[in-house]
Design an enzyme around this catalytic site. Sequence first.
Site, mmCIF file in Angstrom:
data_model
loop_
_atom_site.group_PDB
_atom_site.id
_atom_site.type_symbol
_atom_site.label_atom_id
_atom_site.label_comp_id
_atom_site.label_asym_id
_atom_site.label_seq_id
_atom_site.Cartn_x
_atom_site.Cartn_y
_atom_site.Cartn_z
ATOM 1 N N GLN A 22 1.528 -9.004 -14.429
ATOM 2 C CA GLN A 22 0.485 -8.014 -14.733
ATOM 3 C C GLN A 22 0.302 -7.825 -16.242
ATOM 4 O O GLN A 22 -0.687 -7.241 -16.671
ATOM 5 C CB GLN A 22 0.794 -6.677 -14.049
ATOM 6 C CG GLN A 22 0.674 -6.756 -12.525
ATOM 7 C CD GLN A 22 0.940 -5.411 -11.881
ATOM 8 O OE1 GLN A 22 2.090 -5.086 -11.587
ATOM 9 N NE2 GLN A 22 -0.092 -4.624 -11.686
ATOM 10 N N HIS A 41 5.162 -4.454 -2.551
ATOM 11 C CA HIS A 41 3.935 -4.566 -3.361
ATOM 12 C C HIS A 41 4.220 -5.432 -4.606
ATOM 13 O O HIS A 41 3.461 -6.345 -4.926
ATOM 14 C CB HIS A 41 3.473 -3.163 -3.763
ATOM 15 C CG HIS A 41 2.288 -3.123 -4.675
ATOM 16 N ND1 HIS A 41 1.061 -2.611 -4.289
ATOM 17 C CD2 HIS A 41 2.133 -3.516 -5.969
ATOM 18 C CE1 HIS A 41 0.209 -2.712 -5.295
ATOM 19 N NE2 HIS A 41 0.840 -3.250 -6.337
#
Length: 180
Positions: free
Chosen positions: A50, A137
């Site tokens: 990310q 997740h």
Amino acid sequence: MIREVVVYPDKRLKEVSKPVESFDENLHTLLDDMYETMIAKNGIGLAAIQIGVPLRALIINLPDEEGNQPKEALLEVINPVILEKRGSAVYTEGCLSVPEYYDDVERAEWVKVEFQDRYGEKKVIETDGLLAIAFQHEIDHLNGHLFIEKLSILKRKKFEKEWKKRKKATKGAKGARGKG
Ligand code: Y12
Ligand code: CO
């Protein structure tokens, strides 16, 4: 250092991250930067990809009852493997790479995960609730998956439509600012 968060539909988010092999200063700086970035952006979990780094590293820092995120509760998770999972639970998820979008996702209710810490020490955790959801997740990010891939076809279509509309609106606003 606070780093920029990679946002959907950036293709880097589809990359399968590589195992961490060196538990050195570079890894420690990466983890420190991930923490600073996550806190600055009001996140509770972040995977290295990310911030554009394709390594199997993630962090989780869930808020306590008062909504605080003490650093002592920070989990640094390197090269995680889900050994077992059980049950099913639905949580409303969000992701710093898909800002301002939240939706219900079904995942295992309980997981057993093996991982390494920043020094390469092996750990095993068995957990349920929000932490189990967060592990799943974030591990999905390491395999190039986002929570929106778990939505029904109808919901995903709605999401893509909304996302396009939002992109257009942001572009318009940027253009107007540029003209001034
Ligand atoms: C349960 C569900 C999902 C996870 C993964 C970690 N997710 C996050 O950390 C999401 C953070 C997030 C923060 C946002 O910013 C604010 O709320 C201020 C946000 O909204 C905007 O970007 C405007 C969206 C997501 C763990 C456990
Ligand atoms: Co995410």
